[in-house]
Design a protein around this motif. Structure first.
Motif, mmCIF file in Angstrom:
data_model
loop_
_atom_site.group_PDB
_atom_site.id
_atom_site.type_symbol
_atom_site.label_atom_id
_atom_site.label_comp_id
_atom_site.label_asym_id
_atom_site.label_seq_id
_atom_site.Cartn_x
_atom_site.Cartn_y
_atom_site.Cartn_z
ATOM 1 N N LEU A 97 0.835 -1.207 0.000
ATOM 2 C CA LEU A 97 0.000 0.000 0.000
ATOM 3 C C LEU A 97 0.869 1.256 0.000
ATOM 4 C CD1 LEU A 97 -2.725 -1.126 2.565
ATOM 5 C CD2 LEU A 97 -3.135 -0.615 0.151
ATOM 6 N N ASN A 98 1.897 1.260 0.822
ATOM 7 C CA ASN A 98 2.780 2.425 0.889
ATOM 8 C C ASN A 98 3.562 2.613 -0.408
ATOM 9 O OD1 ASN A 98 2.485 3.795 3.416
ATOM 10 N ND2 ASN A 98 3.361 2.007 4.444
ATOM 11 N N THR A 99 3.890 1.515 -1.068
ATOM 12 C CA THR A 99 4.586 1.607 -2.352
ATOM 13 C C THR A 99 3.706 2.308 -3.384
ATOM 14 O OG1 THR A 99 5.904 -0.385 -1.966
ATOM 15 C CG2 THR A 99 5.584 0.290 -4.259
ATOM 16 N N LEU A 100 2.429 1.957 -3.407
ATOM 17 C CA LEU A 100 1.510 2.595 -4.346
ATOM 18 C C LEU A 100 1.299 4.067 -4.005
ATOM 19 C CD1 LEU A 100 -1.161 -0.228 -4.827
ATOM 20 C CD2 LEU A 100 0.795 0.355 -6.281
ATOM 21 N N VAL A 101 1.313 4.401 -2.716
ATOM 22 C CA VAL A 101 1.213 5.810 -2.311
ATOM 23 C C VAL A 101 2.425 6.578 -2.828
ATOM 24 C CG1 VAL A 101 1.289 7.393 -0.345
ATOM 25 C CG2 VAL A 101 -0.214 5.400 -0.268
ATOM 26 N N ARG A 102 3.604 5.998 -2.632
ATOM 27 C CA ARG A 102 4.829 6.670 -3.091
ATOM 28 C C ARG A 102 4.852 6.812 -4.604
ATOM 29 N NH1 ARG A 102 7.126 3.384 0.910
ATOM 30 N NH2 ARG A 102 7.815 1.862 -0.655
ATOM 31 N N ASN A 103 4.202 5.882 -5.294
ATOM 32 C CA ASN A 103 4.138 5.966 -6.758
ATOM 33 C C ASN A 103 3.003 6.862 -7.248
ATOM 34 O OD1 ASN A 103 6.372 4.331 -7.186
ATOM 35 N ND2 ASN A 103 5.181 2.442 -7.280
ATOM 36 N N GLU A 104 2.345 7.523 -6.316
ATOM 37 C CA GLU A 104 1.367 8.571 -6.578
ATOM 38 C C GLU A 104 0.152 8.109 -7.372
ATOM 39 O OE1 GLU A 104 3.762 11.654 -8.401
ATOM 40 O OE2 GLU A 104 4.290 12.474 -6.427
ATOM 41 N N PHE A 105 -0.342 6.917 -7.084
ATOM 42 C CA PHE A 105 -1.600 6.485 -7.695
ATOM 43 C C PHE A 105 -2.745 7.260 -7.055
ATOM 44 C CE2 PHE A 105 1.017 2.959 -9.024
ATOM 45 C CZ PHE A 105 0.507 2.670 -10.293
ATOM 46 N N ASP A 106 -3.696 7.682 -7.886
ATOM 47 C CA ASP A 106 -4.788 8.525 -7.395
ATOM 48 C C ASP A 106 -5.802 7.752 -6.556
ATOM 49 O OD1 ASP A 106 -4.147 11.115 -8.685
ATOM 50 O OD2 ASP A 106 -4.342 9.935 -10.510
ATOM 51 N N LEU A 107 -6.014 6.485 -6.893
ATOM 52 C CA LEU A 107 -6.944 5.643 -6.136
ATOM 53 C C LEU A 107 -6.268 4.307 -5.887
ATOM 54 C CD1 LEU A 107 -9.756 5.059 -4.922
ATOM 55 C CD2 LEU A 107 -10.471 4.286 -7.195
ATOM 56 N N ILE A 108 -6.258 3.891 -4.618
ATOM 57 C CA ILE A 108 -5.571 2.661 -4.241
ATOM 58 C C ILE A 108 -6.560 1.722 -3.559
ATOM 59 C CG2 ILE A 108 -3.732 1.653 -2.842
ATOM 60 C CD1 ILE A 108 -2.298 4.404 -3.069
ATOM 61 N N TYR A 109 -6.701 0.522 -4.120
ATOM 62 C CA TYR A 109 -7.617 -0.484 -3.578
ATOM 63 C C TYR A 109 -6.883 -1.483 -2.690
ATOM 64 C CZ TYR A 109 -11.414 0.608 -6.891
ATOM 65 O OH TYR A 109 -12.430 1.209 -7.592
ATOM 66 N N GLY A 110 -7.550 -1.863 -1.621
ATOM 67 C CA GLY A 110 -7.140 -3.015 -0.824
ATOM 68 C C GLY A 110 -8.183 -4.082 -1.110
ATOM 69 N N ILE A 111 -7.765 -5.201 -1.710
ATOM 70 C CA ILE A 111 -8.728 -6.214 -2.130
ATOM 71 C C ILE A 111 -8.874 -7.289 -1.056
ATOM 72 C CG2 ILE A 111 -9.380 -7.831 -3.929
ATOM 73 C CD1 ILE A 111 -9.284 -4.879 -4.801
ATOM 74 N N GLY A 112 -9.984 -7.235 -0.349
ATOM 75 C CA GLY A 112 -10.264 -8.245 0.668
ATOM 76 C C GLY A 112 -10.227 -7.699 2.083
ATOM 77 N N PHE A 113 -11.019 -8.323 2.940
ATOM 78 C CA PHE A 113 -11.160 -7.847 4.318
ATOM 79 C C PHE A 113 -9.870 -7.949 5.118
ATOM 80 C CE2 PHE A 113 -11.885 -12.384 4.691
ATOM 81 C CZ PHE A 113 -11.316 -12.724 5.909
ATOM 82 N N LYS A 114 -8.930 -8.787 4.693
ATOM 83 C CA LYS A 114 -7.697 -8.952 5.449
ATOM 84 C C LYS A 114 -6.826 -7.702 5.420
ATOM 85 C CE LYS A 114 -5.616 -12.864 5.725
ATOM 86 N NZ LYS A 114 -4.784 -14.040 5.386
ATOM 87 N N LEU A 115 -7.106 -6.787 4.484
ATOM 88 C CA LEU A 115 -6.299 -5.564 4.394
ATOM 89 C C LEU A 115 -6.870 -4.413 5.214
ATOM 90 C CD1 LEU A 115 -5.714 -7.198 1.585
ATOM 91 C CD2 LEU A 115 -4.693 -5.029 0.886
ATOM 92 N N VAL A 116 -7.955 -4.663 5.935
ATOM 93 C CA VAL A 116 -8.677 -3.563 6.575
ATOM 94 C C VAL A 116 -7.829 -2.783 7.576
ATOM 95 C CG1 VAL A 116 -9.706 -5.012 8.385
ATOM 96 C CG2 VAL A 116 -10.846 -2.890 7.675
ATOM 97 N N ALA A 132 -9.664 2.633 -1.225
ATOM 98 C CA ALA A 132 -10.921 1.890 -1.245
ATOM 99 C C ALA A 132 -10.655 0.491 -0.706
ATOM 100 C CB ALA A 132 -11.507 1.816 -2.651
ATOM 101 N N ILE A 133 -11.605 -0.042 0.032
ATOM 102 C CA ILE A 133 -11.504 -1.388 0.583
ATOM 103 C C ILE A 133 -12.679 -2.207 0.065
ATOM 104 C CG2 ILE A 133 -12.717 -0.676 2.691
ATOM 105 C CD1 ILE A 133 -9.960 -3.309 2.711
ATOM 106 N N VAL A 134 -12.403 -3.442 -0.322
ATOM 107 C CA VAL A 134 -13.451 -4.335 -0.803
ATOM 108 C C VAL A 134 -13.740 -5.387 0.257
ATOM 109 C CG1 VAL A 134 -14.140 -5.966 -2.595
ATOM 110 C CG2 VAL A 134 -12.745 -3.985 -3.199
#
Length: 362
Positions: A97-116, A132-134
């Motif tokens: 998740l932090n890697t995607l933040v550093r790569n400046e993605f505008d919307l970042i999904y966590g797929i699955g309840f385990k990432l909550v 976003a969390i699924v």
């Protein structure tokens, strides 16, 4: 048995504009921020759970939705476009998740309840980023939550299983014994019992979504006990369930063993190597792909539903029963449709927990 792929799913005549337009609106004004006004610069990415992006189920469906969004909007795979990071263990969630933040993605999904928990923590540290969390709910202004009424689709495949079983013994194999997967279990069992109150429903949990070896072992044990249909809600663990059934069918073409897939149409997973046989009875369709694509589109258009929960069910044509392969009889399909209408009309309340299931009278 026919191996003809129909490409249909009962109650899933899904035009993206129709389903997704019904799944929530936002009165919020266009937000400022990256990607809000310049669609060409909008980027989106997801972090898988341990099931992997090619789990033929939940993660794969989400990735297909992101790919469809990216291609529809002329984006390229990678930084600045659309991408995913795969998690090999729970410890990878925060790092990815932090890697995607550093790569400046505008919307970042966590797929699955385990990432909550990781989404909660990182979203609080990064208030200017959108997440976003699924399959879970996070109460934060910069997090949108996507949930489904899995119990509804599970109830319907339970009806199909009960009417298709010759032994009146069916099984359920879950990934983790959690509130989310309990919804699948409770809905499925209720569907079976609503049609055949005396049917035997055997339930087991593998303890994870990446344990194909355990899934295979559990499935073989159930089949030996006379179970002829197994519904799995276990991500990559379900690959082992399919392996058990296809191996038994290859060894004995007359073996009465079936699997009900989950999330995606898992018909292809049921192909028996070296034969024209297929052991996928049906699949409980959960349109994670459309939900993910919908939210990405809203966010790109400046309508990010931060702090809100968007839920998808039968009313939105987001869950249902696959008919690929023509393995369900005409009478079974008719019964499934009748129960679908009852649920939509509010005549049937589907249980989401074991406690609610116990309170039901069959």
């Amino acid at each position: 048995m026919k191996k003809r792929k129909m490409g249909l799913a009962l109650s899933l005549v899904l035009a993206a504009g129709t389903i997704l337009g019904a799944c929530g609106t936002s009165d919020d004004k266009k937000e400022e921020g990256k990607g809000s006004d310049d669609k060409k610069n909008f980027s989106v990415a997801m972090v898988t759970d341990v099931g992997g992006v090619d789990d033929k189920s939940f993660n794969q469906s989400a990735w297909e939705g992101i790919q469809a969004f990216g291609k529809e909007n002329g984006l390229k795979k990678g930084k600045g476009g659309y991408d995913y990071l795969q998690s090999k263990s729970d410890a990878d969630y925060a790092t990815n998740l932090n890697t995607l933040v550093r790569n400046e993605f505008d919307l970042i999904y966590g797929i699955g309840f385990k990432l909550v928990e990781d989404i909660k923590e990182i979203a609080s540290q990064r208030p200017d980023n959108k997440f976003a969390i699924v399959d879970e709910v996070v109460d934060a202004k910069n997090v949108a939550s996507i949930t489904f009424k899995e119990e509804q689709g599970s109830f319907l495949v339970g009806v199909a299983a009960a009417l298709s079983s010759k032994s009146d013994k069916v099984g359920f194999i879950g990934g983790m014994d959690s509130p989310l997967i309990n919804k699948f279990e409770a809905g499925f069992t209720a569907g079976v019992k609503s049609v055949k109150p005396n049917a035997d429903v055997k339930v087991q949990y593998a303890g994870g979504f990446d344990k194909a070896d355990i899934g295979k072992e559990m499935a073989n044990s159930m089949y030996k006990q006379g179970v002829d249909i197994i519904f799995h809600a276990s991500g990559g663990t379900g690959n082992g369930v399919f392996t058990a059934a296809t191996e038994l069918k290859k060894k004995d073409n007359n073996a009465n063993v079936w699997v009900i897939g989950v999330d995606s149409d898992q018909f292809e997973e049921g192909n028996v190597p070296g034969t024209d046989l297929n052991i996928t009875l049906t699949s409980m369709i959960k349109r994670v792909d459309l939900a993910v694509k919908d939210l990405a589109t809203k966010t790109m258009n400046g309508e990010f539903p931060g702090g809100k929960t968007i839920q998808y069910g039968l009313d939105e044509d987001a869950v249902g029963v696959a008919t690929t392969g023509d393995h369900l009889s005409a009478d079974t399909l008719k019964a499934v449709q009748e129960w679908t209408e009852k649920i939509k009309a509010g005549e049937v309340k589907i249980p989401t927990t074991r406690e609610e299931l116990k309170a039901m009278k069959f």
